[in-house]
Structures are given as C-alpha cells and as structure tokens.
Scaffold this motif. Structure first.
Motif, short mmCIF file in Angstrom:
data_model
loop_
_atom_site.label_atom_id
_atom_site.label_comp_id
_atom_site.label_asym_id
_atom_site.label_seq_id
_atom_site.Cartn_x
_atom_site.Cartn_y
_atom_site.Cartn_z
N ILE A 242 0.84 -1.20 0.00
CA ILE A 242 0.00 0.00 0.00
C ILE A 242 0.88 1.25 0.00
O ILE A 242 0.63 2.21 -0.74
N PHE A 243 1.93 1.25 0.83
CA PHE A 243 2.86 2.37 0.84
C PHE A 243 3.51 2.55 -0.53
O PHE A 243 3.69 3.67 -1.00
N GLY A 244 3.88 1.43 -1.17
CA GLY A 244 4.50 1.51 -2.49
C GLY A 244 3.56 2.12 -3.52
O GLY A 244 3.97 2.96 -4.33
N LYS B 188 1.83 6.89 -6.67
CA LYS B 188 0.64 7.63 -7.11
C LYS B 188 0.75 9.13 -6.84
O LYS B 188 0.25 9.96 -7.61
N ILE B 189 1.39 9.52 -5.73
CA ILE B 189 1.43 10.94 -5.36
C ILE B 189 2.68 11.64 -5.87
O ILE B 189 2.83 12.86 -5.66
N GLN C 291 3.16 20.37 -6.49
CA GLN C 291 2.98 21.15 -5.27
C GLN C 291 4.28 21.78 -4.77
O GLN C 291 4.31 22.94 -4.34
N PHE C 292 5.38 21.02 -4.83
CA PHE C 292 6.62 21.47 -4.20
C PHE C 292 7.79 21.66 -5.18
O PHE C 292 8.87 22.05 -4.76
N SER C 293 7.60 21.34 -6.46
CA SER C 293 8.64 21.38 -7.49
C SER C 293 9.55 20.16 -7.34
O SER C 293 9.60 19.52 -6.28
N LEU C 294 10.30 19.85 -8.39
CA LEU C 294 11.19 18.68 -8.37
C LEU C 294 12.28 18.80 -7.31
O LEU C 294 12.50 17.84 -6.55
#
Length: 518
Positions: free
Chosen positions: A425-427, A432-433, A440-443
């Motif tokens: 699930i963590f993987g 996915k995010i 949201q935060f840039s590379l």
C-alpha cells in the motif's frame, strides 16, 4: 595433519553439511520470488507492445488504460496478503507456496492467449493477488527453517530473487515479444511446484499441528540429512518452546478460541514489532527510490544525464542487484542495524544533493527544457545511481527480513501477510502521489523531502531497531514482548553438530532463554 587440524577440518565439514540443506531449501523458495519479480518487471515490456507501435498486435490501449498496467497488480497484492496468513497457518508453509504457483501459471497463459484488454487486466490482477498470497509462506518458511547465523543472509536473498526476476524481463524483452516472454515465464511456476516437493515443511508448523514424527524428520533433513536420533535434543527444546505458548484449555469453544486469537493482535508482542516493520516499509518507499524506479527514464532525461536515459535506467537496475548481493555478503558481518543506518543516511544525502543540483539549474518539473549546455551533468545520475545502490544495500531488504523474525509463532503467518500488505500500500501511494508532489513542491522540493525522510528516518531507526542478526527467534520475540532486551551487536554463534548444541545452554541458567537452533 595433527589432531587439532583434523578436528578443525571435521568441524568445518559438519558446519557445511548443516548449512547446505537450509541453503537449498531457501533457493527453492526463491524460485517463487523469482516468478513474482517477473510479474513486477513484465509491465515494462508489455506497455510498449500495447501502445500502438506493434502492427502485428491486436490489443491497443489508450493512455488511461496504460497508466494502470504498472499499478493494478500492486493494488491487488494487499488483498492477497490479507488471506495469505490464514491460508499459510491452516495448510502449512510449503503447501501454500506450491498452490500459489497455479494462479501464476494461469496468469502467464492468459497473457499469452489474451485477445481483449480486459484479459490483460485480469491477468495483471491475478499476478498481484498471487504475489500477495506468497508473502506469508515465503517469509515464515525461511524464518522457521534457518539457524540464527544463516537467517539474516538467507532472508536477504529474497529481495535479490525479486530483482533478478525484474531484470530477467528487461533482458527477455530485448529479444522476444511480450507474448513470447509470457509463455517463457510459465517455466518458473512449473519448476517451482516440482522443486518444492523435495524440501520439507517447517518443523515449527508441524509441531503446532501435532505432527511430531514429521517435525523430527524435518529437523533431521535441515541438519544435513542426518538421523532423527541425532537431533532429539534440539527437537525436545523446540517442542517445549512452542507448547509453552499454546493454550492448553481444550474445553474452550471454537468461537472463544478465535476471539482469544484475535486478542493476540492487541498485545505489545504484536503491536511493537508491527510498528517497527511498518516504519521500515514507510521509509523504504518514501525515501524516494520507489517512484524513482518507475519514472527513471523521464528523470534521467530531464536531468540531462550524460548517457542515454535508457542506459542510465539499466545501470540503475544493475546497481540495485549489486546492492542486494552486497547486503547478502555483509549482513552476517555488519548486522542489520549498521547496514540500514548506512542505507538510510546515505540515500538521504544523495537526494539532498540531487535536489540542490536541480534547484541550481532551475529544473522545477519533469517537462523537458532546452537548457542542455550546463556542465556537471554527471552529478544527478551519479548520486541517483548511488542512492539506488544504497537503498537495495539495506533499506529495501530490511522489512522483508524483519517480517520473518519479529512475530512469535502463533501469529507469524497472519502478521507477515498483514505487514507485507501495508508495504505494498505504501508503495502504491508513493508512486501515485509523486507527480502531485512535484506540482505542489517542485522537483527540487520533492528531492529535498525524500532526503529529509532519509535523514530523519536514520535517527528514528537508530532508537527503535534492535540488532537481530545471529539472535534466535525466541530471543527476538521475547525482546518485543518486553521480557528481555537484545544487545545492539551481531552475535556470531559457534556451530556444532545437532547432538551437541551450545544454543541449548541458557544465559544465567534461565529456562526462558533456552532456544532451539531455529
């Protein structure tokens, strides 16, 4: 040759004779994991074949369908993990592993003969469910058949088998179509099923089912194909430990027994090791290397790697395998704590460096730019590859070893399945995010987040991860139950024959420290 030399030679031969059957049994178990690794690597060669580039291919998928090909199996793995422990506890470790080969074989045949898109998805779901079903039996099997001095190194070969399976798909995909590769893959579950008939069930499970003569034969097989008389002392100690923890109240109703069993999952002896394994899985997926493997080609291209992004990805896969091999080679010497603290801190530093590089060169997302004249393009590929090596040197291997060690016998199979399920699930979440995090935060920001996770995780694991290398299963479970405390040093046990077993000698003559050589 003097008497001392002759005795030393005889002792070394005895140690090798004892280790050989355990190594062979683990290798047979790893055939199943090799097949699972193939199912993880197969989408890489499947996707190009169904994207419209092959004129001879009947199945064509749109981008939305293709986006699910590499993830739908991961979603199904936890479902298999949930049932894995219950099945393993009921029918045994070896038989569970044999049965899992059937759905794997069905999936490969379905891939080969598929004519519709839904058949591809169905086959992918089957591989995911099968991968989940194998978790509990393979993890508990290696824990329950190996001696403490071999358990760490043999457990760490599991990840190496999975990585080999993934790489095998990359290699086969360069020569054959995905359908042909699917048919070739059928060889592995067939071979695995046959080979598993030649290795024994674990003595721990056999004793819990009161199949005592079979348990003796199992221990004798694992101690170098010796006689049951020569392992009688070890059998008696193992029998005492297992029966000591069983509920002897035979008048309880079946329902009451099940309720009592469920209560075990609320005890410290389950919650504390489950927290440790869950933390290890979280760090192994959110330190950056899980999504990096999925988006490697795109990352290497946008970071202007000095060599082809495809070659860079192959290089990354190669160092992951080398990392697994190094882990297997050094875990008995350095122990799990040292290896994983190096793995976490090292990969964290690597991502901080790559994040800083991306920030300085204004690479804010995965969109390609024309700024190709910068120097030091070797910096990102070097540190991303080093990060991959360090990750598979310890962090990616640790939770899978811990699962087989930290849970006590009665809940080991079920807890293994639950723990593996949360890992997948963590993987899935990490992959996915990934793109959303970049938006949201840039590379550079995402790389800095991963680096911070690695460094903060190092501090956390320093305080909560005990050294289990060379320790017996009984000592490890007693530690998590709060009845003793493991020292953070690697124990290098002296090996002796099954008839004379120093592992039976308790510390301070305390009965509860007695442990069989499992």
């Amino acid at each position: 040759m003097d008497k001392n030399e002759a005795a030393r030679t005889k002792k070394e031969k005895s140690q090798c004779t004892e280790a050989l059957p355990q190594i062979l049994a683990v290798c047979v178990k790893n055939m199943l994991l090799l097949g699972f690794g193939m199912s993880l690597g197969f989408p890489t060669i499947l996707i190009p074949g169904v994207s419209g580039g092959d004129k001879n291919e009947d199945i064509i998928m749109d981008p939305e369908a293709i986006s699910w090909i590499s993830s739908i199996n991961l979603i199904c793995v936890p479902l298999g993990c949930t049932a894995s422990g219950f099945i393993t506890h009921s029918i045994g470790r070896r038989r569970s592993m044999q049965i899992v080969n059937f759905p794997f074989l069905a999936a490969w045949l379905l891939f080969y003969f598929s004519k519709e898109v839904w058949q591809i998805f169905l086959a992918s779901c089957i591989t995911g469910l099968s991968g989940g079903l194998l978790e509990a039996p393979v993890l508990t099997y290696v824990a329950e058949i190996t001696q403490p001095h071999l358990r760490g190194i043999l457990s760490s070969t599991s990840t190496m088998a999975v990585v080999l399976g993934i790489l095998s798909q990359f290699l086969l995909g360069t020569f054959y179509t995905w359908r042909t590769v699917g048919m070739i893959n059928c060889f592995v579950p067939i071979s695995s099923f046959i080979l598993l008939t030649f290795v024994p069930e674990t003595p721990v499970w056999l004793i819990t089912k009161n199949r005592l003569e079979e348990a003796k034969k199992s221990i004798a097989w694992l101690r170098g194909w010796t006689t049951t008389d020569s392992i009688e002392d070890e059998y008696q100690e193992l029998y005492k430990q297992i029966k000591m923890t069983e509920n002897d109240d035979n008048v309880q109703s079946s329902l009451k027994k099940k309720l009592e069993s469920l209560k075990q999952f609320g005890n410290r002896s389950f919650l504390w090791p489950y927290f440790l394994v869950t933390t290890a899985f979280f760090l192994s997926h959110f330190n950056g290397n899980t999504p990096m493997q999925v988006y490697a080609i795109r990352l290497f291209k946008v970071l202007h790697a000095p060599i082809s992004e495809y070659y860079s990805t192959v290089l990354m896969g190669a160092v992951q395998l080398i990392g697994c091999i190094m882990c297997v080679s050094l875990i008995n010497l350095l122990g799990k704590r040292v290896i994983n603290l190096i793995s976490l801190s090292g990969s964290g530093v690597c991502f901080l460096i790559v994040g800083t590089y991306a920030y300085m060169h204004e690479i804010v997302n995965l969109d390609l730019n024309d700024n190709d004249g910068e120097v030091y393009h070797w910096v990102p590929i070097t540190f991303l590859v080093i990060s991959s090596f360090l990750s598979y040197f310890g962090l990616k291997v640790l939770p899978w070893i811990l699962i087989g060690e930290v849970f006590y016998t009665e809940i080991r199979a079920t807890a293994s399945g639950l723990s593996a399920g949360i890992g997948y699930i963590f993987g899935f979440i990490a992959n996915k995010i990934f793109l959303s995090l970049i938006d949201q935060f840039s590379l550079p920001g995402v790389f800095w987040i991963y680096g911070t996770v690695g460094l903060v995780g190092t501090v956390i694991m320093y305080f909560i991860l005990p050294e289990t290398e060379g320790k017996t299963l009984f000592e490890i479970t007693e530690h998590f139950a709060g009845r003793n405390r493991l020292k953070n040093s690697v124990r290098r046990m002296k090996q002796v024959s099954g008839q004379s077993n120093v592992a039976f000698e308790p510390d301070n003559k305390n009965y509860y420290n007695i442990e069989s050589r499992l």
